[in-house]
Scaffold this motif. Sequence first.
Motif, PDB file in Angstrom:
ATOM      1  N   TYR A  58      15.436  30.965 -99.358  1.00  0.00           N
ATOM      2  CA  TYR A  58      15.048  30.466-100.638  1.00  0.00           C
ATOM      3  C   TYR A  58      15.827  30.549-101.305  1.00  0.00           C
ATOM      4  O   TYR A  58      15.625  29.605-102.547  1.00  0.00           O
ATOM      5  N   ARG A  59      17.081  30.097-100.640  1.00  0.00           N
ATOM      6  CA  ARG A  59      17.800  29.634-101.706  1.00  0.00           C
ATOM      7  C   ARG A  59      17.950  27.717-102.055  1.00  0.00           C
ATOM      8  O   ARG A  59      17.946  27.467-102.562  1.00  0.00           O
ATOM      9  N   SER A  60      17.109  27.406-100.654  1.00  0.00           N
ATOM     10  CA  SER A  60      16.632  26.331-100.773  1.00  0.00           C
ATOM     11  C   SER A  60      15.800  25.502-101.972  1.00  0.00           C
ATOM     12  O   SER A  60      16.333  24.646-102.420  1.00  0.00           O
ATOM     13  N   CYS A  61      14.770  26.768-102.035  1.00  0.00           N
ATOM     14  CA  CYS A  61      14.449  26.575-103.258  1.00  0.00           C
ATOM     15  C   CYS A  61      14.808  26.290-104.685  1.00  0.00           C
ATOM     16  O   CYS A  61      14.175  25.960-105.625  1.00  0.00           O
ATOM     17  N   PHE A  62      15.680  27.639-105.104  1.00  0.00           N
ATOM     18  CA  PHE A  62      16.263  27.747-105.896  1.00  0.00           C
ATOM     19  C   PHE A  62      17.254  26.103-106.519  1.00  0.00           C
ATOM     20  O   PHE A  62      17.328  25.308-107.632  1.00  0.00           O
ATOM     21  N   LEU A  63      18.005  25.249-104.901  1.00  0.00           N
ATOM     22  CA  LEU A  63      18.362  24.025-105.206  1.00  0.00           C
ATOM     23  C   LEU A  63      17.694  22.916-105.484  1.00  0.00           C
ATOM     24  O   LEU A  63      17.771  21.821-106.324  1.00  0.00           O
TER      25      LEU A  63
END
Length: 397
Positions: free
Chosen positions: A281-286
Motif C-alpha cells: 500500500y505504501r509503495s502505491c502512494f510513492l
Amino acid sequence: MTEAATAAVDSARAWRAVVAGFLSMFTVFGVAYSFGAFFEPMAAEFGTGRGATSLVFSITAFLYFVLGALSGPAVDRFGPRPVLLAGAAVMGAGLLLTATVQSIWVGYATYGVGVGVGVACAYQPMLAVIGGWFERRRSAALGVAVAGIGLGTVIVAPLAARLIERYGWRTTYAIFGVAAAALLVLAAARAERPPQPTVARHPVRLRDSIRTRAFVCLYASVLLLSLGLFQVFVYVVDFAQTIGIGRVAGATLVSIVGAASVVGRLALGIIADRVGRLATYRSCFLVMGLSFGIWLTASSYGALVAFALVLGTAYGGFITLSPAVAAEVFGVTGLGGLIGVLYTGAGVGSLFGPPLAGLLIDATGGYRWAIAASGLVAMASWAVLLLLRQPRRAPAR
C-alpha cells in the motif's frame, strides 16, 4: 447439509458478491471518470472557466466519498440490495435531469447528487460486503471487484467522447442514465449480505477506532492523495488538447489509466496477500506521487501514455488495498461504517483539489504549476503513511 457442502455454498455466494461489486463499480465509476470527456463541451456551452466547470466533478466526488459515511453503516444494517437499488434510482434520475439543465449551477445539483449518491451506494458498501466474505484471499477478491472501476474507465471514457461527438453531451448523459440504472439493478440481484463473525477480532466501536493513531494516519494520507489525484481525471483530456492531441485520443488516456489500474488491482492484490498489505500500500502512494513528474515534463502523447500507465498501476493497487488494510488493522466488524468515514477524507480532497488546480491553471495560463502542486501533495500523503505502524497479522481462517 455437510460442512463441505456448506462451505461450497458460502464460496459461491462470496464470489457472487464479487461479481456484483465488479458490475456496480464498473457502472458508477465508468460514468464518473468519463467526466473529462464532457468537460470542454459543457464549459463551452455554459461559458464557464476551468475552476467553475471542474466543480461539477468535485462536488460529485465529495458527495460520493462523504455519503459513504451513511451508505457504509446502511449496508451493515440492511444489506447490499436495498442500498444498490437506491443508488440505481438516484443515479439514473440525476443523469436524466443533467441532460436537461440550462445552467452549470443546476448541474452541480443534478449531476453532483445523482452520481454522488449512485457511487456512494455502490462503492464503499460493496467493499465492505466483499471484505466481510473473505479473509485469507481478501485482497485478491477485492482486486477482482475493483477491477470493475478500471474496466469501466477503459470502456466508458472513450465511449462518452464518441457519443458526444455524434449526439452531443446532453443525449449522452440521458443514455448513461438509463444504462446505469439498469446495470445497478442487475448488480443488486447478485449481492448478498456476508456472514457476521461470532467473535469480533477487534471488538471496538466506530468512534473508538477513528480516534486511534492508525486511523488518523490512514485518513490524512487519503485526504492528501485526493487533493492531487483527481486532477488527472478532470484535466488530462484538456491538457492533451493544449499540446495538439484530439479529444478522443485525450479521453483514451483516461482509459489507459483504467486499463493499467486493472492490472494493478489484480496483480498488487495478490502480491500484497503474500508480501504484506501495508508495505504494498505504501509503495502505491510513492509511485503515484513520483508519476506526476512524468506528467509535469510531458510534451508528447507517448509521455502522457507512460504517465497514465505508471499512475494507473499504482492507483489500482491503492483502490484494492485501502479496504484490505483497514480490515487488517481494525477487523471486519462494522467495516462498512469505518470505510465510509475513512473515505470522507477523499471527499474533502476531491472537493478542493480540482477547483484549486483550475484556479491555478487560469491564473498562470498553463498546467505546470498545478501539476507540480498535485505531485507534492501526493508525495506528502506517502510521507504521512510511513507513520502507520505495521499491524499484527491474525491467523487466516
